[in-house]
Scaffold this motif. Structure first.
Motif, PDB file in Angstrom:
ATOM      1  N   TYR A 313       0.834  -1.208   0.000  1.00 31.42           N
ATOM      2  CA  TYR A 313       0.000   0.000   0.000  1.00 31.42           C
ATOM      3  C   TYR A 313       0.862   1.249   0.000  1.00 31.42           C
ATOM      4  O   TYR A 313       2.042   1.225   0.386  1.00 31.42           O
ATOM      5  CB  TYR A 313      -0.955   0.022   1.198  1.00 31.42           C
ATOM      6  N   ILE A 314       0.285   2.329  -0.466  1.00 33.42           N
ATOM      7  CA  ILE A 314       0.823   3.675  -0.292  1.00 33.42           C
ATOM      8  C   ILE A 314      -0.281   4.523   0.314  1.00 33.42           C
ATOM      9  O   ILE A 314      -1.364   4.650  -0.267  1.00 33.42           O
ATOM     10  CB  ILE A 314       1.289   4.298  -1.623  1.00 33.42           C
ATOM     11  N   LEU A 315      -0.038   5.076   1.494  1.00 34.78           N
ATOM     12  CA  LEU A 315      -0.957   6.027   2.109  1.00 34.78           C
ATOM     13  C   LEU A 315      -0.496   7.440   1.763  1.00 34.78           C
ATOM     14  O   LEU A 315       0.705   7.709   1.674  1.00 34.78           O
ATOM     15  CB  LEU A 315      -0.987   5.855   3.629  1.00 34.78           C
ATOM     16  N   LYS A 316      -1.451   8.337   1.579  1.00 35.15           N
ATOM     17  CA  LYS A 316      -1.144   9.725   1.222  1.00 35.15           C
ATOM     18  C   LYS A 316      -1.828  10.659   2.212  1.00 35.15           C
ATOM     19  O   LYS A 316      -3.005  10.465   2.541  1.00 35.15           O
ATOM     20  CB  LYS A 316      -1.636   9.999  -0.199  1.00 35.15           C
ATOM     21  N   LEU A 317      -1.089  11.650   2.692  1.00 37.18           N
ATOM     22  CA  LEU A 317      -1.647  12.600   3.650  1.00 37.18           C
ATOM     23  C   LEU A 317      -2.436  13.663   2.910  1.00 37.18           C
ATOM     24  O   LEU A 317      -1.912  14.362   2.033  1.00 37.18           O
ATOM     25  CB  LEU A 317      -0.535  13.253   4.469  1.00 37.18           C
ATOM     26  N   SER A 318      -3.715  13.778   3.250  1.00 35.89           N
ATOM     27  CA  SER A 318      -4.593  14.770   2.637  1.00 35.89           C
ATOM     28  C   SER A 318      -4.642  16.013   3.519  1.00 35.89           C
ATOM     29  O   SER A 318      -4.819  15.918   4.731  1.00 35.89           O
ATOM     30  CB  SER A 318      -5.999  14.176   2.472  1.00 35.89           C
ATOM     31  N   PRO A 369      -3.429   0.385  -3.126  1.00 36.68           N
ATOM     32  CA  PRO A 369      -4.018   0.079  -4.426  1.00 36.68           C
ATOM     33  C   PRO A 369      -5.372   0.773  -4.609  1.00 36.68           C
ATOM     34  O   PRO A 369      -6.103   0.968  -3.650  1.00 36.68           O
ATOM     35  CB  PRO A 369      -4.210  -1.440  -4.371  1.00 36.68           C
ATOM     36  N   SER A 370      -5.655   1.121  -5.842  1.00 38.25           N
ATOM     37  CA  SER A 370      -6.923   1.773  -6.173  1.00 38.25           C
ATOM     38  C   SER A 370      -7.358   1.345  -7.578  1.00 38.25           C
ATOM     39  O   SER A 370      -6.671   1.656  -8.556  1.00 38.25           O
ATOM     40  CB  SER A 370      -6.778   3.289  -6.113  1.00 38.25           C
ATOM     41  N   PRO A 371      -8.459   0.597  -7.652  1.00 38.33           N
ATOM     42  CA  PRO A 371      -9.248   0.076  -6.543  1.00 38.33           C
ATOM     43  C   PRO A 371      -8.534  -1.080  -5.851  1.00 38.33           C
ATOM     44  O   PRO A 371      -7.670  -1.718  -6.449  1.00 38.33           O
ATOM     45  CB  PRO A 371     -10.527  -0.413  -7.239  1.00 38.33           C
ATOM     46  N   GLN A 372      -8.908  -1.329  -4.624  1.00 40.47           N
ATOM     47  CA  GLN A 372      -8.272  -2.415  -3.881  1.00 40.47           C
ATOM     48  C   GLN A 372      -8.888  -3.750  -4.273  1.00 40.47           C
ATOM     49  O   GLN A 372     -10.108  -3.891  -4.265  1.00 40.47           O
ATOM     50  CB  GLN A 372      -8.457  -2.196  -2.383  1.00 40.47           C
ATOM     51  N   PRO A 373      -8.075  -4.748  -4.631  1.00 41.49           N
ATOM     52  CA  PRO A 373      -8.639  -6.064  -4.971  1.00 41.49           C
ATOM     53  C   PRO A 373      -9.295  -6.708  -3.760  1.00 41.49           C
ATOM     54  O   PRO A 373      -8.963  -6.403  -2.614  1.00 41.49           O
ATOM     55  CB  PRO A 373      -7.415  -6.865  -5.439  1.00 41.49           C
ATOM     56  N   ASP A 374     -10.238  -7.599  -4.017  1.00 42.48           N
ATOM     57  CA  ASP A 374     -10.973  -8.245  -2.933  1.00 42.48           C
ATOM     58  C   ASP A 374     -10.072  -9.106  -2.068  1.00 42.48           C
ATOM     59  O   ASP A 374     -10.286  -9.220  -0.859  1.00 42.48           O
ATOM     60  CB  ASP A 374     -12.111  -9.112  -3.498  1.00 42.48           C
ATOM     61  N   THR A 375      -9.069  -9.734  -2.672  1.00 43.87           N
ATOM     62  CA  THR A 375      -8.159 -10.598  -1.922  1.00 43.87           C
ATOM     63  C   THR A 375      -6.733 -10.079  -2.049  1.00 43.87           C
ATOM     64  O   THR A 375      -6.339  -9.596  -3.122  1.00 43.87           O
ATOM     65  CB  THR A 375      -8.222 -12.050  -2.413  1.00 43.87           C
ATOM     66  N   ILE A 415       5.696   8.910  -7.057  1.00 43.64           N
ATOM     67  CA  ILE A 415       4.825   8.021  -6.278  1.00 43.64           C
ATOM     68  C   ILE A 415       4.269   6.921  -7.169  1.00 43.64           C
ATOM     69  O   ILE A 415       4.246   5.742  -6.787  1.00 43.64           O
ATOM     70  CB  ILE A 415       3.695   8.834  -5.616  1.00 43.64           C
ATOM     71  N   HIS A 416       3.845   7.267  -8.364  1.00 50.39           N
ATOM     72  CA  HIS A 416       3.339   6.251  -9.294  1.00 50.39           C
ATOM     73  C   HIS A 416       4.464   5.289  -9.699  1.00 50.39           C
ATOM     74  O   HIS A 416       4.250   4.077  -9.819  1.00 50.39           O
ATOM     75  CB  HIS A 416       2.752   6.930 -10.532  1.00 50.39           C
ATOM     76  N   ASN A 417       5.650   5.826  -9.901  1.00 56.24           N
ATOM     77  CA  ASN A 417       6.808   5.021 -10.264  1.00 56.24           C
ATOM     78  C   ASN A 417       7.164   4.049  -9.148  1.00 56.24           C
ATOM     79  O   ASN A 417       7.488   2.874  -9.393  1.00 56.24           O
ATOM     80  CB  ASN A 417       7.983   5.960 -10.568  1.00 56.24           C
ATOM     81  N   VAL A 418       7.093   4.532  -7.918  1.00 56.13           N
ATOM     82  CA  VAL A 418       7.388   3.708  -6.745  1.00 56.13           C
ATOM     83  C   VAL A 418       6.408   2.540  -6.638  1.00 56.13           C
ATOM     84  O   VAL A 418       6.795   1.402  -6.330  1.00 56.13           O
ATOM     85  CB  VAL A 418       7.337   4.587  -5.478  1.00 56.13           C
ATOM     86  N   TRP A 419       5.136   2.813  -6.899  1.00 53.41           N
ATOM     87  CA  TRP A 419       4.116   1.769  -6.813  1.00 53.41           C
ATOM     88  C   TRP A 419       4.395   0.656  -7.833  1.00 53.41           C
ATOM     89  O   TRP A 419       4.316  -0.536  -7.503  1.00 53.41           O
ATOM     90  CB  TRP A 419       2.742   2.365  -7.044  1.00 53.41           C
ATOM     91  N   THR A 420       4.768   1.053  -9.031  1.00 52.92           N
ATOM     92  CA  THR A 420       5.091   0.062 -10.059  1.00 52.92           C
ATOM     93  C   THR A 420       6.302  -0.772  -9.643  1.00 52.92           C
ATOM     94  O   THR A 420       6.308  -2.007  -9.793  1.00 52.92           O
ATOM     95  CB  THR A 420       5.375   0.758 -11.403  1.00 52.92           C
ATOM     96  N   ALA A 421       7.322  -0.128  -9.086  1.00 56.05           N
ATOM     97  CA  ALA A 421       8.523  -0.846  -8.655  1.00 56.05           C
ATOM     98  C   ALA A 421       8.203  -1.871  -7.574  1.00 56.05           C
ATOM     99  O   ALA A 421       8.709  -3.003  -7.595  1.00 56.05           O
ATOM    100  CB  ALA A 421       9.565   0.150  -8.149  1.00 56.05           C
ATOM    101  N   GLY A 422       7.364  -1.492  -6.628  1.00 56.41           N
ATOM    102  CA  GLY A 422       7.005  -2.413  -5.555  1.00 56.41           C
ATOM    103  C   GLY A 422       6.230  -3.612  -6.058  1.00 56.41           C
ATOM    104  O   GLY A 422       6.495  -4.758  -5.666  1.00 56.41           O
ATOM    105  N   ARG A 423       5.269  -3.366  -6.930  1.00 54.78           N
ATOM    106  CA  ARG A 423       4.455  -4.465  -7.471  1.00 54.78           C
ATOM    107  C   ARG A 423       5.298  -5.433  -8.288  1.00 54.78           C
ATOM    108  O   ARG A 423       5.174  -6.654  -8.158  1.00 54.78           O
ATOM    109  CB  ARG A 423       3.327  -3.900  -8.325  1.00 54.78           C
ATOM    110  N   VAL A 424       6.173  -4.900  -9.143  1.00 56.31           N
ATOM    111  CA  VAL A 424       7.007  -5.762  -9.985  1.00 56.31           C
ATOM    112  C   VAL A 424       7.914  -6.640  -9.119  1.00 56.31           C
ATOM    113  O   VAL A 424       8.047  -7.849  -9.349  1.00 56.31           O
ATOM    114  CB  VAL A 424       7.842  -4.913 -10.970  1.00 56.31           C
ATOM    115  N   ALA A 425       8.537  -6.044  -8.111  1.00 53.23           N
ATOM    116  CA  ALA A 425       9.437  -6.804  -7.238  1.00 53.23           C
ATOM    117  C   ALA A 425       8.683  -7.891  -6.477  1.00 53.23           C
ATOM    118  O   ALA A 425       9.159  -9.022  -6.357  1.00 53.23           O
ATOM    119  CB  ALA A 425      10.133  -5.853  -6.259  1.00 53.23           C
ATOM    120  N   ALA A 426       7.501  -7.563  -5.954  1.00 51.68           N
ATOM    121  CA  ALA A 426       6.723  -8.553  -5.199  1.00 51.68           C
ATOM    122  C   ALA A 426       6.236  -9.679  -6.099  1.00 51.68           C
ATOM    123  O   ALA A 426       6.234 -10.855  -5.700  1.00 51.68           O
ATOM    124  CB  ALA A 426       5.542  -7.866  -4.510  1.00 51.68           C
ATOM    125  N   GLU A 427       5.818  -9.334  -7.309  1.00 53.53           N
ATOM    126  CA  GLU A 427       5.338 -10.373  -8.225  1.00 53.53           C
ATOM    127  C   GLU A 427       6.463 -11.320  -8.625  1.00 53.53           C
ATOM    128  O   GLU A 427       6.263 -12.536  -8.732  1.00 53.53           O
ATOM    129  CB  GLU A 427       4.712  -9.709  -9.464  1.00 53.53           C
TER     130      GLU A 427
END
Length: 450
Positions: A313-318, A369-375, A415-427
């Motif tokens: 996840y990535i949380l963002k301060l509003s 994630p947005s939208p967040q998957p069910d599982t 931030i978008h780049n970071v999200w892609t990097a995390g997903r690719v590494a985890a997968e």
């Protein structure tokens, strides 16, 4: 069968004695398995099944199912059929539930693995904030006395939010659980001054629910597990009108109690509570058992949770981060304060972090994630850590400013780049782990439960 397999069998038999199916996650948590959702338990369940067959006992392991399911998954059915043939799974489960497992001493249920049956009830609130509202309340003393006669100290009360009052995203859903003592008193004794003043200043609530019983512990259900009350508790809700449930409370059946125990929760403070709370995300059943040690992490913002499937996840301060950081608008243009991590429930993690902040205009939101998957997409914490480390590395490499712990000030594009990097590494880590399991146990049904 070895000692560990007998321990697994005892956990399952204890559930069968209570006429309940059991999830792989509940078995894993009860026996301290490395992956509480059941990854890798398949071979042990297979040994137990053959042992039962050789002794002419009902097929106990057939009542082990994935969360939210009534029957074992098809991959689990493969090894069940290899041992028992093409059986009627529903009939096999009913045979297990009807059998007296206390006649098999080595499978006798032990109090160490399942919480004492303390009784569970259902009632409705206009919200769920036990940190300021530490009780259940009744309109009349006779209603309170009826609850006290029908319950026992330490009983559990599931809370759903009324369908016409309370936060919109909570209405009609079961959102929390209270442990209720038998300490009776005036509601003002168990409610914070702020909440009491708000209640008494409201024409709809003034003078209501004054006959109270103190709550001693509370758990918030993770938002991903919020379900409509009629779906989670069809008997208790369907056989009673909403006014009766809210006014008196109604008991839950054994099957509905089992559904309650299977929900993922985390403990939250109760008004007037003296002891510390355990913020670990785990099933309610596990939370009610004696606590297992959880290894602390070095991050000051970490809270524990049992292993098993995870989200990154990535949380963002509003809010106005220029004011928050005391910097100019130009300096912080197209930047955001974020937190990266992993969890069984990004929404619960958001709420836990938000609870440490004073109420105000700054709030945390789940950006990814947005939208967040069910599982959750990643099988366990080890895999998710690879993804989290990749996100942190990318932030550091691209000169994002660390703000302590897992918090960073980063450009929007990054931030978008970071999200892609995390997903690719985890997968990649997940694919490698699955390949390793296949090589280690060729031809074996390994994840009859995930």
């Amino acid at each position: 069968m070895d000692a560990f397999q007998f321990e697994i069998a005892r956990v399952i038999a204890a559930k069968a004695k209570r006429q309940q199916r059991v999830t792989y996650q509940q078995v894993g948590e009860a026996v301290g398995w490395g992956h509480p959702t059941g990854r890798g338990l398949g071979p042990h369940l297979e040994v137990i099944l053959h042992h039962l067959k050789d002794r002419g006992l009902p097929p106990l392991t057939t009542i082990v199912v994935k969360k939210g399911h009534r029957h074992p998954a098809e991959d689990a059915m493969a090894y069940i059929r290899s041992a028992l043939g093409d059986i009627d799974i529903e009939a096999a489960q009913q045979e297990v539930l009807a059998f007296d497992w206390s006649t098999v001493p080595e499978f006798g249920p032990t109090r160490d693995h399942l919480p004492e049956d303390r009784g569970s009830w259902l009632t409705s609130f206009w919200g769920f904030d036990p940190g300021g509202w530490g009780c259940i309340g009744f309109a009349d003393e006779w209603r309170r006395n009826a609850y006290l006669r029908g319950s026992q100290p330490g009983g559990l009360v599931a809370i759903y939010v009324t369908k016409n009052k309370g936060p919109l995203n909570m209405r009609g859903k079961v959102v929390g659980v209270l442990e209720i003592s038998h300490e009776a008193g005036h509601a003002k004794n168990f409610i914070s001054g702020e909440h009491w003043a708000a209640k008494e200043s409201s024409p709809e609530r003034k003078g209501k629910w004054l006959y109270a019983i103190k709550a001693t512990r509370a758990w918030r259900i993770v938002p991903e597990d919020w379900k409509p009350v009629e779906e989670l508790f069809p008997e208790a809700y369907g056989n009673n009108n909403a006014e009766l449930i809210g006014a008196n409370g109604v008991p839950l059946s054994q099957q509905e109690t089992a559904a309650l125990y299977s929900l993922d929760v985390y403990e939250v403070p109760v008004y007037g509570q003296a002891g510390q709370v355990d913020p670990t995300i785990q099933t309610l059943e596990s939370a009610l058992n004696p606590s297992r040690a959880v290894k602390p992490a070095s991050s000051p913002y970490w809270v524990g949770e049992t292993d098993g499937p995870k989200h990154l996840y990535i949380l963002k301060l509003s809010g106005n981060i220029c004011v928050y950081l005391g910097r100019s608008t130009k300096e912080l243009e197209e930047k955001a304060i974020i937190k990266v991590g992993f969890s069984k429930s990004p929404l619960a993690r958001r709420d836990q972090i938000q609870s440490a902040y004073p109420k105000g205009t700054f709030t945390w939101e789940v950006f990814k994630p947005s939208p967040q998957p069910d599982t959750p997409p990643y099988a366990n914490a080890e895999i998710a850590i690879v993804g989290e480390d990749a996100m942190k590395k990318r932030l550091v490499d691209e000169k994002a400013q660390p703000l302590g712990g897992e918090f960073f000030l980063a450009d929007d594009w990054l931030i978008h780049n970071v999200w892609t990097a995390g997903r690719v590494a985890a997968e990649k880590a997940q694919a490698a782990a699955e390949s390793s399991i296949t090589k280690e146990q060729p031809g074996q049904v390994v994840s009859a439960a995930e």
